[in-house]
Enzyme design. Structure first.
Site, PDB file in Angstrom:
ATOM      1  N   ARG A  11      38.631  28.275  32.759  1.00 17.94           N
ATOM      2  CA  ARG A  11      38.474  29.534  32.033  1.00 17.94           C
ATOM      3  C   ARG A  11      39.068  29.425  30.621  1.00 17.94           C
ATOM      4  O   ARG A  11      40.231  29.053  30.449  1.00 17.94           O
ATOM      5  CB  ARG A  11      39.171  30.653  32.808  1.00 17.94           C
ATOM      6  CG  ARG A  11      39.303  31.971  32.057  1.00 17.94           C
ATOM      7  CD  ARG A  11      37.984  32.644  31.828  1.00 17.94           C
ATOM      8  NE  ARG A  11      38.173  34.028  31.387  1.00 17.94           N
ATOM      9  CZ  ARG A  11      37.228  34.735  30.784  1.00 17.94           C
ATOM     10  NH1 ARG A  11      36.041  34.191  30.541  1.00 17.94           N
ATOM     11  NH2 ARG A  11      37.464  35.985  30.426  1.00 17.94           N
TER      12      ARG A  11
ATOM     13  N   GLU B 125      53.109  31.553  68.596  1.00 19.50           N
ATOM     14  CA  GLU B 125      52.306  32.510  67.836  1.00 19.50           C
ATOM     15  C   GLU B 125      52.858  32.672  66.421  1.00 19.50           C
ATOM     16  O   GLU B 125      52.111  32.690  65.442  1.00 19.50           O
ATOM     17  CB  GLU B 125      52.275  33.856  68.545  1.00 19.50           C
ATOM     18  CG  GLU B 125      51.417  34.899  67.833  1.00 19.50           C
ATOM     19  CD  GLU B 125      51.419  36.242  68.540  1.00 19.50           C
ATOM     20  OE1 GLU B 125      50.632  37.117  68.122  1.00 19.50           O
ATOM     21  OE2 GLU B 125      52.193  36.434  69.500  1.00 19.50           O
TER      22      GLU B 125
END
Length: 383
Positions: A268, A242
């Site tokens: 940009r 996990e």
């Protein structure tokens, strides 16, 4: 060539990338608004040979090992999916292993195989309203009554708890502490078992999360996973996997955030020049790259080690702890810097980086909070 880029694994990565671009990316914004994934995605992933990767063919899986599972996670997130998609689509990754480890052929046939085919959705019920990481002190109780257990209690923060058809549930069948914990498969529709409420969250919006309640729920003894009072060992054996899974989500999300930031910085323009022409931005990108690469290296090394080292080996446990905490540190910093590079657009819900920024926060909480894992590591290291 190494274990991660063999021709077969390159083909797997490319296949998962195409699946993500075709089935997930065009729909994920709507799923975020809906608060859950459609069940049809599980069927589609199974048909594409993705859902059961890392599970043996004997239990309905596609075969492969932890590296193959890792490649699926990396490819989905880096192609524009999200850790929320991973958490919800692959919930059987935390619901089924305990059943498989128990070698109970009946439960494997009834719950594991249908999960691999996308016909059933499973979840894992451990966390309770009164406690999180303290698994040994759960209070949901199961009392034996003939051929059934009568279950009373509640669970919370249960991933896929709304959609789930069954919950592999930690219950107390014995005395206090880890020695009194068992696992039961509790099916949706059993009288007294209710989804008390779906939970609204900061992130993982497309992954449904629920609070569950059990009031005199009668569960057949045949739904016991493993031995009575042996549930904590089954849970513990999955802690390493996990934590490595969450570490994977961490470094993959960091990589996606870096990719998005680099692309935006090139496109940009500010004051007549691309944002990427600014030294401060280039240096940010380099540092984002460094932290992501470090997290990936530590995580992949731990995954490779897990192929030959028992999950109960203290060194393996330490490596998993270090991988998760390293990935958490990296992803939290990288997504924040990516939002900063995006500026105002990074704060907009229409921006993909907004999703990763929100989703990343849970990685340092799930699977054992960062502080809990650090304390455990200190004990194992003798500090």
């Amino acid at each position: 060539m190494n274990q991660w880029n063999t021709p077969e694994r390159q083909a797997l990565r490319e296949s998962v990338t195409r699946f993500t671009e075709r089935e997930i990316v065009p729909n994920i914004a709507q799923w975020e608004d809906d608060g859950e994934l459609p069940r049809s995605l599980s069927k589609a992933a199974a048909a594409a040979g993705i859902l059961g990767v890392g599970f043996s063919e004997e239990v309905g899986g596609e075969g492969g090992n932890a590296i193959d599972t890792a490649i699926v996670t990396e490819a989905i997130i880096e192609a524009g999916g999200s850790s929320g998609v991973i958490a919800s689509l692959f919930t059987h990754g935390i619901a089924a292993p305990h059943i498989i480890d128990s070698k109970n052929a009946d439960l494997i046939e009834r719950f594991v195989k249908p999960s691999m085919s996308g016909d059933l959705i499973g979840s894992l019920g451990v966390t309770e309203p009164g406690g999180g990481s303290d698994v040994a002190n759960i209070t949901t109780r199961a009392v034996r009554d003939g051929d059934h257990y009568v279950v009373n209690g509640a669970k919370t923060f249960i991933t896929s708890g709304v959609r789930g058809d069954f919950v592999t549930t930690a219950v107390r069948t014995g005395g206090e502490g880890f020695g009194g914990v068992s696992l039961l498969v509790i099916e949706k529709g059993t009288p007294g078992f209710e989804v008390a409420r779906p939970l609204r969250k900061m992130g993982w919006h497309c992954s449904d999360t629920a609070e569950l309640s059990f009031t005199d729920v009668r569960v057949p003894v045949s739904n016991l996973v493993g031995e009575e009072n042996g549930g904590f060992l089954l849970l513990m054996q999955q802690f390493v996997n996990e934590r490595l899974g969450l570490a994977l989500q961490g470094h993959a999300t960091a990589q996606r955030a870096l990719d998005l930031a680099a692309k935006y910085a090139r496109e940009r323009e500010t004051f007549g020049k691309p944002l990427a022409s600014r030294q401060v931005i280039r240096h940010k990108l380099v540092e984002m790259h460094r932290r992501t690469a470090a997290a990936r290296t530590v995580t992949r090394a731990a995954i490779e080690k897990s192929l030959t080292t028992p999950v109960t080996d203290p060194d393996m446990i330490i490596d998993a702890l270090m991988a998760k905490n390293t990935a958490v540190e990296a992803v939290e910093w990288v997504v924040s810097e990516s939002v900063q590079i995006h500026g105002g657009m990074g704060y907009m819900r229409e921006s993909e980086i907004d999703r990763h920024y929100r989703d990343a926060r849970i990685i340092g909480i799930g699977g054992g909070a960062t502080e809990v894992l650090t304390d455990l590591a200190s004990k194992l290291l003798g500090y």
